[in-house]
Design a protein around this motif. Structure first.
Motif, short mmCIF file in Angstrom:
data_model
loop_
_atom_site.label_atom_id
_atom_site.label_comp_id
_atom_site.label_asym_id
_atom_site.label_seq_id
_atom_site.Cartn_x
_atom_site.Cartn_y
_atom_site.Cartn_z
N ASN A 68 3.93 -10.24 2.99
CA ASN A 68 4.41 -8.96 2.74
C ASN A 68 3.35 -7.87 2.21
O ASN A 68 4.06 -7.09 1.31
CB ASN A 68 5.38 -9.17 0.82
N LEU A 69 2.20 -7.81 2.38
CA LEU A 69 1.60 -6.48 2.09
C LEU A 69 2.20 -5.47 2.86
O LEU A 69 2.45 -5.67 4.61
CB LEU A 69 0.40 -7.29 2.69
N ASP A 70 1.89 -4.34 2.53
CA ASP A 70 2.29 -2.94 3.10
C ASP A 70 0.98 -2.31 3.49
O ASP A 70 -0.29 -2.19 2.82
CB ASP A 70 3.17 -1.95 2.43
N GLY A 71 0.86 -2.12 4.47
CA GLY A 71 -0.34 -1.25 5.16
C GLY A 71 -1.55 -1.98 5.59
O GLY A 71 -2.07 -1.38 4.82
N SER A 72 -1.43 -3.33 5.37
CA SER A 72 -2.66 -3.86 6.03
C SER A 72 -3.35 -4.18 6.70
O SER A 72 -4.60 -3.89 6.57
CB SER A 72 -2.63 -5.06 5.43
N GLY A 73 -2.89 -2.83 7.75
CA GLY A 73 -3.23 -2.73 9.29
C GLY A 73 -3.66 -4.50 10.21
O GLY A 73 -4.46 -4.10 10.72
#
Length: 271
Positions: free
Chosen positions: A212-217
């Motif tokens: 669910n991490l956003d913008g983790s790459g």
């Protein structure tokens, strides 16, 4: 086989594979199997696509032949070829031909990794014809009763150059699989790694947080397979932190900043 091409072939297992349904995927597959309808499985890496096929093959009582797709695969790797045996040249069936003859389920894992000029060999098997042309023998082989095609791929990982042709896609019905809910995934992890459910639940919560991490790459997220590997390390006496570092955090990225951020996330979730 071509010089650099060795398909991974896995035959069916005898014991019933452990699988927990999430939606109506079992009912859809059973219906498709009764009619011999080809099935396309879509879902992220490590979410259980292969285990689902194994469970369904056992459920419907059919042999399963699995081939891992890759870019060096040729049609001969699937269909077969002439090989020297002593002083004679003999024909040797490929895994697809064996499945067609035996009425087995043929599972091509990561179908888009194979070249498109190779995958078109399945087209006559995936429509009303249900037959396999074997050009080198000058014959066409009708599919035995029970034969079924199943292919899988990860739609979130593919590039524009690696996708299913519409002429291939429209021959299949599709089942979308994803990571299961926390309770179900915890049960799976506990069963596969033979650890307690509470430890499994902690690992699953870590997995869900990373997903669910956003913008983790991250190119990939923590799969159920990775959680099982971490759980197996815990079962061998490693701490939860050491296990998650080795089986999840360090595997997901080589970027030091990303690894550090993932490590901090894990530490915040550990009991």
């Amino acid at each position: 086989m071509s010089a650099n091409s060795h398909p991974t072939i896995v035959e069916s297992r005898t014991e019933a594979p452990f699988y927990r349904p999430v939606d109506d995927e079992v009912e859809v597959f059973r219906a498709a199997a009764r009619r011999g309808v080809p099935v396309l499985l879509k879902g992220p890496t490590g979410c259980g696509k292969t285990r689902f096929v194994e469970a369904m093959a056992h459920d419907v009582g059919r042999k399963l032949i699995t081939v891992a797709g890759h870019e060096d695969m040729t049609s001969a790797d699937l269909v077969g070829r002439f090989l020297l045996k002593g002083a004679e040249t003999v024909w040797v069936d490929g895994p697809l031909t064996r499945a067609v003859r035996e009425g087995a389920i043929f599972y091509l894992d990561e179908v888009v990794e194979a070249r498109q000029d190779t995958t078109v060999v399945i087209h006559p098997l995936a429509d009303h014809r249900r037959e396999l042309p074997i050009d080198r023998l000058g014959t066409t082989l009708p599919a035995a009763p029970g034969f079924q095609l199943v292919v899988s791929y990860n739609p979130g990982y593919q590039s524009v150059l690696k996708n299913l042709k519409e002429s291939t896609r429209q021959r299949f019905i599709a089942i979308e699989l994803d990571f299961p809910p926390v309770d179900t995934e915890a049960e799976v992890v506990a069963h596969e790694a033979r650890i307690d459910v509470e430890t499994a639940r902690t690992l699953v919560k870590i997995g869900h947080a990373i997903r669910n991490l956003d913008g983790s790459g991250l190119r990939e997220v923590s799969s159920t397979r990775m959680l099982i590997l971490a759980a197996e390390l815990v079962g061998e006496g490693l701490s939860l932190r050491s296990a998650t570092q080795a089986a999840i955090v360090q595997v997901l990225s080589d970027d030091h900043d990303v690894v550090r951020a993932l490590g901090e996330l894990v530490d915040a979730l550990l009991p």
